[in-house]
Design a protein around this motif. Structure first.
Motif, short mmCIF file in Angstrom:
data_model
loop_
_atom_site.label_atom_id
_atom_site.label_comp_id
_atom_site.label_asym_id
_atom_site.label_seq_id
_atom_site.Cartn_x
_atom_site.Cartn_y
_atom_site.Cartn_z
N ASP A 1 0.16 10.99 33.77
CA ASP A 1 -0.09 12.54 34.22
C ASP A 1 1.27 13.12 34.55
OD1 ASP A 1 -1.22 14.46 35.08
OD2 ASP A 1 -2.43 13.66 36.70
N GLY A 2 1.66 13.89 33.59
CA GLY A 2 3.05 14.82 33.83
C GLY A 2 2.96 15.72 34.64
N PHE A 3 1.62 16.10 34.98
CA PHE A 3 1.34 17.15 35.90
C PHE A 3 0.47 17.05 37.24
CE2 PHE A 3 1.02 21.56 36.53
CZ PHE A 3 2.28 21.96 35.90
N PHE B 1 3.33 28.07 20.16
CA PHE B 1 4.33 26.81 20.22
C PHE B 1 4.11 25.80 21.32
CE2 PHE B 1 8.30 24.56 20.25
CZ PHE B 1 8.17 24.27 18.80
N SER B 2 4.09 26.52 22.56
CA SER B 2 3.88 25.69 23.89
C SER B 2 2.49 24.95 23.97
CB SER B 2 4.15 26.15 25.11
OG SER B 2 3.18 27.32 25.40
N SER B 3 1.46 25.61 23.45
CA SER B 3 0.27 24.70 23.25
C SER B 3 0.20 23.50 22.23
CB SER B 3 -0.64 25.75 22.91
OG SER B 3 -1.10 26.73 23.84
N ARG B 4 1.06 23.84 21.11
CA ARG B 4 1.46 22.70 20.21
C ARG B 4 1.92 21.55 20.72
NH1 ARG B 4 -1.23 20.01 16.72
NH2 ARG B 4 0.10 18.99 15.33
N VAL B 5 3.34 21.89 21.41
CA VAL B 5 3.84 20.93 21.93
C VAL B 5 3.08 20.10 23.05
CG1 VAL B 5 5.83 20.50 23.40
CG2 VAL B 5 6.08 22.05 21.49
N SER B 6 2.20 21.08 23.98
CA SER B 6 1.50 20.29 24.94
C SER B 6 0.40 19.19 24.28
CB SER B 6 0.84 21.26 25.72
OG SER B 6 -0.04 20.56 26.45
N ALA B 7 -0.11 19.50 23.08
CA ALA B 7 -1.47 18.90 22.39
C ALA B 7 -0.64 17.66 21.89
CB ALA B 7 -1.86 19.61 21.47
N LEU B 8 0.90 17.90 21.39
CA LEU B 8 1.59 16.65 20.70
C LEU B 8 1.86 15.71 21.98
CD1 LEU B 8 3.32 18.26 17.82
CD2 LEU B 8 1.61 16.76 17.48
N CYS B 9 2.29 16.25 22.93
CA CYS B 9 2.70 15.54 24.18
C CYS B 9 1.59 14.48 24.35
CB CYS B 9 3.09 16.16 25.46
SG CYS B 9 4.59 17.00 25.27
N LEU B 10 0.20 15.20 24.77
CA LEU B 10 -0.83 14.29 24.77
C LEU B 10 -0.89 13.00 23.74
CD1 LEU B 10 -2.97 13.81 26.67
CD2 LEU B 10 -4.53 15.51 25.40
N GLY C 1 1.41 10.63 24.74
CA GLY C 1 1.15 9.75 26.00
C GLY C 1 1.39 10.26 26.95
N VAL C 2 1.67 11.65 27.22
CA VAL C 2 2.04 12.61 28.26
C VAL C 2 1.39 13.79 28.35
CG1 VAL C 2 4.25 13.26 27.67
CG2 VAL C 2 3.91 12.82 30.22
N LEU C 3 0.91 13.84 29.74
CA LEU C 3 0.30 15.34 29.96
C LEU C 3 1.05 16.20 30.36
CD1 LEU C 3 -3.07 14.27 31.82
CD2 LEU C 3 -2.95 15.74 30.10
N ALA C 4 1.43 17.46 29.44
CA ALA C 4 2.56 18.28 29.80
C ALA C 4 1.70 19.65 29.81
CB ALA C 4 3.71 18.31 28.99
N ARG C 5 1.92 20.41 30.73
CA ARG C 5 1.17 21.70 30.72
C ARG C 5 1.64 23.23 29.93
NH1 ARG C 5 -0.91 24.84 36.13
NH2 ARG C 5 -3.01 25.49 35.27
N MET D 1 8.73 10.74 24.86
CA MET D 1 7.25 11.35 24.52
C MET D 1 7.47 12.90 24.20
SD MET D 1 4.78 9.38 27.14
CE MET D 1 4.55 7.51 26.89
N VAL D 2 8.10 13.58 25.13
CA VAL D 2 8.44 15.11 25.21
C VAL D 2 9.12 15.23 23.94
CG1 VAL D 2 9.59 17.09 26.03
CG2 VAL D 2 7.77 15.63 27.44
N GLY D 3 10.20 14.35 23.93
CA GLY D 3 11.28 14.51 22.58
C GLY D 3 10.59 14.44 21.32
N ARG D 4 9.57 13.53 21.17
CA ARG D 4 9.10 13.30 19.94
C ARG D 4 8.01 14.42 19.75
NH1 ARG D 4 8.89 7.75 21.32
NH2 ARG D 4 6.84 7.78 22.23
N ALA D 5 7.34 15.06 20.62
CA ALA D 5 6.71 15.82 20.65
C ALA D 5 7.08 17.30 20.17
CB ALA D 5 5.81 16.38 21.89
#
Ligand SMILES: Cc1ncc(COP(=O)(O)O)c(C=O)c1O
Length: 460
Positions: free
Chosen positions: A57-59, A405-414, A417-421, A448-452
């Motif tokens: 839970d990154g948030f 873009f940020s919504s897409r990155v956030s979906a890919l983060c999930l 394996g990490v929740l980012a808002r 995880m964020v890097g790969r997203a």
């Protein structure tokens, strides 16, 4: 159950047919066309959904689970308090040991400037209380016109009629006839979008804008300025250097109170117990919630500084008893939770951990994302971090809106394996993990964020 709801629905379907969710597209959600997650359990920095999938839970929920999930010590405190005294109020001179202990502890933590504590349930009601205190204060002083409250664009102060008015985000206003009349908004101190100005010059510009607004409105009509120590929901942006000294000077000149909204920033989040410690801020009134209980129970606190406290004493002879308070003010179970939560934050040195692991997280993100020219800035303080994405080339521009873009990155983060808002002021993803985060889990978040981001970039 209502006759219109068929029996034997899945949890997901039942939710779509029953709940009205905050910050959700109502019709798409109801018809099953927007994302949904049923979160069932939490352990440490992780939450587990109804499919048994565990993610970091990154948030911290909504920037609140500072001590992480599943802390037995808090659960025990909660159960013991419910057994001993599940409820009593604090109206008309009634009180109870948990309210007294927590009030004394918060005043001790805040230092001698703060004189009293008022308890509520949410960040929104804390800010609502603040506005009433400012109005009361200036009524007692015989300054009945000094009632306007200046907030900042991109501020988030809540969603009730007054706190939602203070919020500087159009989504909270348009369809609700807000902001309410006595509220004004001034420049958001985000130097990244401050044109070619260097950050210190931009800080001066923000202070000048505030000064000009107070003069235009008439200082005799402006009661208070409300701000978060650093921009939170509006993009996770620390203030430019010198900002707070300059702003406080303007407020002093015009006899305007400072309400500091520390709902996100307090209790270790920014690497110190309060954001005011990080940026040298001397508020008249402070709003606290979220990390006060790490989300284990709802509780807010308003810290009342000397000036307002003196007016409250004086006013009571004229106006009688204080006409303000909630059934759940200083709820004993919530106060017991807060005490156990503060024990953990102090004993485990979570403010220092936030400082140290937060710096590691931001440095790691900067190194991992350095190859992407779409990454405009990585910033934050303590365990608050933001990655802002921008179009390539100069002058600085936002990415095309349709990329989302940020919504897409956030979906890919999930997926990773990490929740980012995703934060909708341009293209920003925000991180605010529990303050117990260790370097190993921070390194996982970086990967995880890097790969997203790699994946989102490769799609364009
Ligand atoms: C800075 C700030 N103030 C106030 C609030 C409102 O708190 P609540 O949602 O508990 O009403 C929030 C919530 O995110 C916040 O971030």
């Amino acid at each position: 159950m209502s006759e219109t709801i068929p029996a034997h629905l899945s949890l997901e379907e039942l939710d779509r047919q029953t709940l009205l969710h905050p910050l959700t597209h109502v019709s798409r959600y109801a018809s099953g066309n927007s994302p949904q997650r049923v979160v069932e359990r939490g352990e440490g920095v992780r939450v587990i959904d109804s499919h048994g999938r565990s993610v970091i839970d990154g948030f911290s929920g909504l920037y609140c689970v500072n001590v992480g999930y599943g802390r037995e010590e808090i659960v025990t405190a909660m159960a013991e308090q419910a057994r001993t005294l599940a409820y009593y109020h604090v109206f008309a001179g009634a009180t109870h040991p948990q309210a007294i202990a927590l009030g004394a502890r918060l005043l001790e933590m805040a230092g001698p400037r703060m004189k009293r504590v008022f308890f509520g349930l949410s960040g929104s009601d804390a800010n609502e209380t603040q506005v009433k205190l400012v109005w009361y204060y200036n009524n007692v002083r015989g300054l009945p016109k000094k009632k306007k409250i200046i907030a900042r664009h991109r501020a988030y102060h809540g969603a009730t009629i007054m706190s939602g008015s203070l919020t500087g985000i159009p989504l909270y206003h348009g369809a609700f006839d807000l902001p309410f009349g006595l509220v004004r908004h001034t420049t958001a101190p985000d130097p990244f979008w401050g044109g070619d100005m260097d950050p210190a010059r931009f800080a001066q510009q923000c202070a000048d804008d505030l000064d000009a607004l107070i003069r235009a409105e008439g200082p005799e009509t402006v009661g208070a300025f409300i701000a978060e120590p650093m921009i939170g929901t509006g993009g996770i942006v620390p203030p430019p250097p010198g900002y707070w000294a300059l702003v406080q000077e303007v407020l002093r000149q015009h006899d305007v109170l400072l309400i500091l909204d520390e709902v996100i920033t307090a209790f270790g989040r920014t690497g110190a117990m309060f954001g005011s410690d990080v940026w040298g801020i001397e508020p008249d009134l402070v709003s606290l919630a979220k990390g006060l209980t790490s989300g284990y129970a709802p509780l807010s606190a308003v810290l009342v500084g000397e000036r307002v406290w003196e007016a409250l004493k004086e006013g009571s002879d004229r106006h009688g008893i204080l006409g303000h308070g909630f059934t759940w003010s200083a709820h004993p179970v919530c106060a017991a939770v807060a005490m156990a939560n503060l024990d953990i934050i102090e004993r485990e040195g979570l403010a220092a951990n936030a400082r140290e692991v937060g710096a590691f997280l931001r440095a790691g993100l900067a190194a991992r994302l350095a190859k992407h020219s779409i990454v405009g800035e990585i910033r934050g303080e303590g365990l608050l971090a933001a990655v802002e994405f921008v179009a390539e080339g100069a002058p600085r521009r936002h990415l095309p809106k349709e990329w989302a873009f940020s919504s897409r990155v956030s979906a890919l983060c999930l997926e990773e394996g990490v929740l980012a808002r995703p934060i909708p002021f341009g293209d920003i993803i925000g991180l605010a993990p529990p303050l117990i985060l260790n370097r190993e889990d921070a390194a996982l978040i970086i990967d995880m964020v890097g790969r997203a981001v790699d994946r989102a970039v490769s799609e364009h």
